[in-house]
Design an enzyme around this catalytic site. Structure first.
Site, PDB file in Angstrom:
ATOM      1  N   THR A 184     -11.198  14.375   0.923  1.00 29.94           N
ATOM      2  CA  THR A 184      -9.957  13.615   0.755  1.00 29.94           C
ATOM      3  C   THR A 184      -9.317  14.087  -0.547  1.00 29.94           C
ATOM      4  O   THR A 184     -10.010  14.627  -1.415  1.00 29.94           O
ATOM      5  CB  THR A 184     -10.232  12.110   0.643  1.00 29.94           C
ATOM      6  OG1 THR A 184     -11.013  11.892  -0.527  1.00 29.94           O
ATOM      7  CG2 THR A 184     -10.977  11.594   1.857  1.00 29.94           C
ATOM      8  N   GLU A 328     -10.894  10.794   7.293  1.00 31.39           N
ATOM      9  CA  GLU A 328     -12.164  10.199   7.728  1.00 31.39           C
ATOM     10  C   GLU A 328     -12.215   9.951   9.238  1.00 31.39           C
ATOM     11  O   GLU A 328     -13.242   9.566   9.775  1.00 31.39           O
ATOM     12  CB  GLU A 328     -12.384   8.867   6.980  1.00 31.39           C
ATOM     13  CG  GLU A 328     -12.656   9.012   5.480  1.00 31.39           C
ATOM     14  CD  GLU A 328     -11.384   9.058   4.627  1.00 31.39           C
ATOM     15  OE1 GLU A 328     -10.303   9.392   5.162  1.00 31.39           O
ATOM     16  OE2 GLU A 328     -11.474   8.752   3.422  1.00 31.39           O
ATOM     17  N   LYS A 439       2.316  -7.073  -4.797  1.00 30.19           N
ATOM     18  CA  LYS A 439       1.860  -8.462  -4.720  1.00 30.19           C
ATOM     19  C   LYS A 439       2.746  -9.310  -5.621  1.00 30.19           C
ATOM     20  O   LYS A 439       2.643  -9.258  -6.836  1.00 30.19           O
ATOM     21  CB  LYS A 439       0.392  -8.560  -5.143  1.00 30.19           C
ATOM     22  CG  LYS A 439      -0.533  -7.918  -4.121  1.00 30.19           C
ATOM     23  CD  LYS A 439      -1.683  -7.148  -4.749  1.00 30.19           C
ATOM     24  CE  LYS A 439      -2.228  -6.137  -3.766  1.00 30.19           C
ATOM     25  NZ  LYS A 439      -2.324  -4.772  -4.304  1.00 30.19           N
ATOM     26  N   TRP A 444       2.867 -10.729  -0.227  1.00 26.46           N
ATOM     27  CA  TRP A 444       2.897  -9.274  -0.201  1.00 26.46           C
ATOM     28  C   TRP A 444       4.276  -8.767   0.194  1.00 26.46           C
ATOM     29  O   TRP A 444       4.923  -9.325   1.084  1.00 26.46           O
ATOM     30  CB  TRP A 444       1.912  -8.738   0.840  1.00 26.46           C
ATOM     31  CG  TRP A 444       0.489  -8.855   0.438  1.00 26.46           C
ATOM     32  CD1 TRP A 444       0.003  -9.152  -0.813  1.00 26.46           C
ATOM     33  CD2 TRP A 444      -0.644  -8.674   1.292  1.00 26.46           C
ATOM     34  NE1 TRP A 444      -1.365  -9.147  -0.794  1.00 26.46           N
ATOM     35  CE2 TRP A 444      -1.791  -8.865   0.487  1.00 26.46           C
ATOM     36  CE3 TRP A 444      -0.808  -8.352   2.636  1.00 26.46           C
ATOM     37  CZ2 TRP A 444      -3.084  -8.755   0.999  1.00 26.46           C
ATOM     38  CZ3 TRP A 444      -2.082  -8.240   3.140  1.00 26.46           C
ATOM     39  CH2 TRP A 444      -3.212  -8.441   2.337  1.00 26.46           C
TER      40      TRP A 444
HETATM   41  P1  ADP Z   1      -5.090  11.900   1.774  1.00 26.82           P
HETATM   42  O1  ADP Z   1      -4.447  10.803   0.995  1.00 26.82           O
HETATM   43  O2  ADP Z   1      -6.329  12.426   1.250  1.00 26.82           O
HETATM   44  O3  ADP Z   1      -4.125  12.904   2.227  1.00 26.82           O
HETATM   45  P2  ADP Z   1      -5.290  11.314   4.487  1.00 26.82           P
HETATM   46  O4  ADP Z   1      -4.532  12.545   4.763  1.00 26.82           O
HETATM   47  O5  ADP Z   1      -6.544  11.099   5.176  1.00 26.82           O
HETATM   48  O6  ADP Z   1      -5.635  11.192   3.019  1.00 26.82           O
HETATM   49  O7  ADP Z   1      -4.326  10.102   4.605  1.00 26.82           O
HETATM   50  C1  ADP Z   1      -4.620   8.937   5.290  1.00 26.82           C
HETATM   51  C2  ADP Z   1      -3.655   7.859   4.934  1.00 26.82           C
HETATM   52  O8  ADP Z   1      -2.304   8.275   5.112  1.00 26.82           O
HETATM   53  C3  ADP Z   1      -3.780   6.645   5.800  1.00 26.82           C
HETATM   54  O9  ADP Z   1      -4.840   5.830   5.394  1.00 26.82           O
HETATM   55  C4  ADP Z   1      -2.427   5.987   5.620  1.00 26.82           C
HETATM   56  O10 ADP Z   1      -2.356   5.237   4.443  1.00 26.82           O
HETATM   57  C5  ADP Z   1      -1.502   7.179   5.483  1.00 26.82           C
HETATM   58  N1  ADP Z   1      -0.853   7.448   6.768  1.00 26.82           N
HETATM   59  C6  ADP Z   1      -1.207   8.344   7.695  1.00 26.82           C
HETATM   60  N2  ADP Z   1      -0.360   8.320   8.743  1.00 26.82           N
HETATM   61  C7  ADP Z   1       0.549   7.370   8.482  1.00 26.82           C
HETATM   62  C8  ADP Z   1       1.676   6.845   9.190  1.00 26.82           C
HETATM   63  N3  ADP Z   1       2.067   7.298  10.369  1.00 26.82           N
HETATM   64  N4  ADP Z   1       2.367   5.843   8.597  1.00 26.82           N
HETATM   65  C9  ADP Z   1       2.017   5.357   7.395  1.00 26.82           C
HETATM   66  N5  ADP Z   1       0.973   5.820   6.685  1.00 26.82           N
HETATM   67  C10 ADP Z   1       0.242   6.809   7.212  1.00 26.82           C
END
Ligand code: ADP
Length: 545
Positions: A184, A328, A439, A444
């Site tokens: 990540t 993940e 918050k 929220w």
């Molecule tokens: P990194 O932050 O390491 O790039 P990821 O690529 O795994 O991590 O990102 C996952 C996160 O991206 C999700 O937990 C969510 O918060 C956000 N995310 C992914 N797709 C969407 C979406 N369609 N809309 C809003 N948030 C998203």
């Protein structure tokens, strides 16, 4: 009683072997870092993967060893995906946008034996030279003629393949054996590794192929803008050969002009990427007043797709499929295509659904819970922390017990860190990442919602909403805007007026600041962390003086 069926382990190499026999003419078209366009069929890719596996063996790579890549989307990267996992080793994709410190950390943490690097990223390694592990072998993904002059000891990719047999006796690896590793981006603390298996990867390919058939079918031509260096390009290098779709690999140039041209020349039918990329394409389409001729679908995810963007492309006849997932989860969790019975809904309602993150794909279960961990109803109103489980979801992080324990709940579900509601039809609506929620006075405010509304203002090119500390309310929203024209910024009062159609007055941003560009994370998302650092001291109007 046990079933009486053969035990055939699910293996990644079987996808390419299948494609090479059943879809031999399916092709990988790559814009090369050397500057030209390269074409190879799946059957050629299968043969070259075999040659590469022999080459890897010659370098001493064995079962379970980690082999890293630092590369753009292209055919050599594709061959590495299959050769490394096929021979029983683990393909560790490295995101070139990580900081030097993070990159060194993950190379060390993964204990990489060999690192394959695209020409353009050699300077990154040269800058790290003094700190790279001494035994790490470096291979440049090019031919002899293009090998760079470098103080590093560099091997040449094409020389590794030269003269090797084009068949390989792929071992019958256990389907639960590790096949891939992706960290990540680690906005706080060290990056954490998701360690994929053959089984999870093959099942994820099936899940994705079934979930997004408009993109993934025989004869389709898919342009993955999502990088192979992060979460396996959302599974496309596996799902595309599985169904017989071709891959059009864009290489390093991902701006609107380059993407539009490539889509036209290569008759791209579908393309997958994050919202920032589609902002570029949108600008180019508006400029040319044209649509890439064969383009049928854009899949957008990684961050929330704004309504305004979805309607722009839909109005041009391009289907937009909003998807959600995470590293993940291999990564796809949900997608927001409408089912046939929904075709008769009013246009506005259809777009409402397309703006959600959509419904779960096969193999993914979702639950939302309150602070005590109690499940909340899927009624479209209750908002809680989102947990998932499934065939392609991590059971913990690679060699990181502390992070693993923190991520999993008592029932064995994985905590996504996202806050969401789920409606009675199963549509997921993400409110925010829990750390980005604002918050205010015990309630929220969703930054995603406010951003979506502000983006609809014609003078707003891009924007983000962040929390500013407030003595009375804890936090209040601040709107950070990139104006379309610097000399003619939007008026906050106008934006408020637009927002009041959808939210209560107390949820409106307290103030607006202007900026040239929004900072991005290593995965191309707006970095709220950087924005909070930059604007955290902003004095809100009611506190001034
Ligand atoms: P990194 O932050 O390491 O790039 P990821 O690529 O795994 O991590 O990102 C996952 C996160 O991206 C999700 O937990 C969510 O918060 C956000 N995310 C992914 N797709 C969407 C979406 N369609 N809309 C809003 N948030 C998203």
């Amino acid at each position: 009683m046990q079933g009486m069926m053969m035990q055939m382990p699910l293996r990644i190499i079987e996808i390419l072997r299948y494609a090479s026999e059943v879809h031999p003419e399916g092709e990988i078209v790559s814009v090369r870092t050397e500057g030209d366009i390269h074409r190879e069929t799946y059957s050629e890719a299968y043969q070259r993967s075999a040659q590469l596996a022999h080459g890897l063996k010659g370098l001493g790579v064995g079962d379970g060893d980690r082999v890293a890549t630092l590369a753009w989307n292209g055919y050599r990267h594709f061959e590495l995906y299959y050769a490394i996992s096929g021979m029983g080793a683990v393909c560790h994709t490295i995101n070139p946008r990580l900081s030097a410190e993070q990159m060194l950390y993950i190379i060390g943490h993964a204990e990489d034996q060999v690192l394959f690097v695209d020409l353009t990223f050699v300077p990154i390694l040269e800058a790290l030279a003094d700190h790279l592990p001494s035994g790490l072998k470096l291979v440049v993904m090019t031919d002899r003629a293009h090998m760079p002059e470098s103080p590093l000891t560099l091997l040449c990719y094409e020389e590794l393949l030269d003269g090797q047999p084009d068949t390989y006796d792929w071992p019958l690896v256990d389907e639960n054996a590790a096949s891939g590793l992706c960290y990540t981006s680690g906005t706080t603390g060290h990056p954490k590794g998701a360690l994929y298996s053959h089984r999870s990867t093959v099942l994820h390919a099936f899940m994705v192929a079934i979930a997004v058939p408009k993109s993934l079918h025989e004869g389709a031509r898919i342009l993955p803008v999502v990088p192979m260096f992060h979460v396996n390009s959302w599974g496309l290098p596996y799902a595309a050969p599985l169904v017989g779709a071709s891959l059009i690999m864009p290489g390093p140039r991902l701006d609107g002009v380059s993407l539009f041209d490539l889509m036209e020349v290569e008759q791209v039918t579908a393309s997958w990427g994050v919202p920032t990329v589609w902002l570029g394409l949108r600008g180019e389409m508006a400029q040319r007043d044209a649509v890439p001729a064969q383009l049928e679908q854009l899949v957008v995810g990684g961050s929330a797709a704004a309504r305004d963007m979805i309607t722009f492309f839909e109005d041009k006849g391009i289907d937009v499929c909003h998807a959600w997932g995470m590293t993940e989860m291999s990564p796809i969790g949900t997608q927001a295509q409408l089912s046939r019975p929904m075709a008769d809904l009013p246009e506005k309602t259809k777009i409402d659904y397309k703006c959600t993150q959509g419904r779960r794909v096969f193999g993914v279960d979702m639950k939302i819970v309150d602070e005590t961990g109690a499940r909340l109803p899927h009624d479209g109103t209750a908002v809680g922390e989102l947990y998932v489980r499934g065939n392609a979801v991590i059971s913990g992080y690679f060699n990181n017990e502390e992070a693993s324990n923190a991520a999993m709940d008592a029932e064995g579900w994985f905590g996504t860190g996202d806050v969401a509601s789920i409606d009675d039809k199963g549509f997921l609506s993400l409110q925010d990442r829990s750390k980005d929620l604002i918050k205010s006075g015990g309630e929220w405010i969703s930054s995603i919602d406010l951003e979506n509304m502000a983006l609809a203002h014609p003078k707003v090119a891009n924007c983000a909403v962040i929390a500013i500390a407030h003595p009375k309310w804890d936090e209040r929203p601040l709107l950070v805007v990139v104006p379309v024209e610097v000399d003619d910024p939007p008026d906050l009062a106008d934006i408020h007026e637009m927002m009041l159609e959808h939210v209560a007055r107390w949820q409106l941003p307290d103030d607006m600041v202007l900026t040239d560009a929004l900072p991005l994370t290593a995965t191309g998302k707006v970095s709220k962390l950087t924005l909070r650092k930059t604007f955290g001291d902003h004095v809100l109007p009611d506190l001034a003086g």
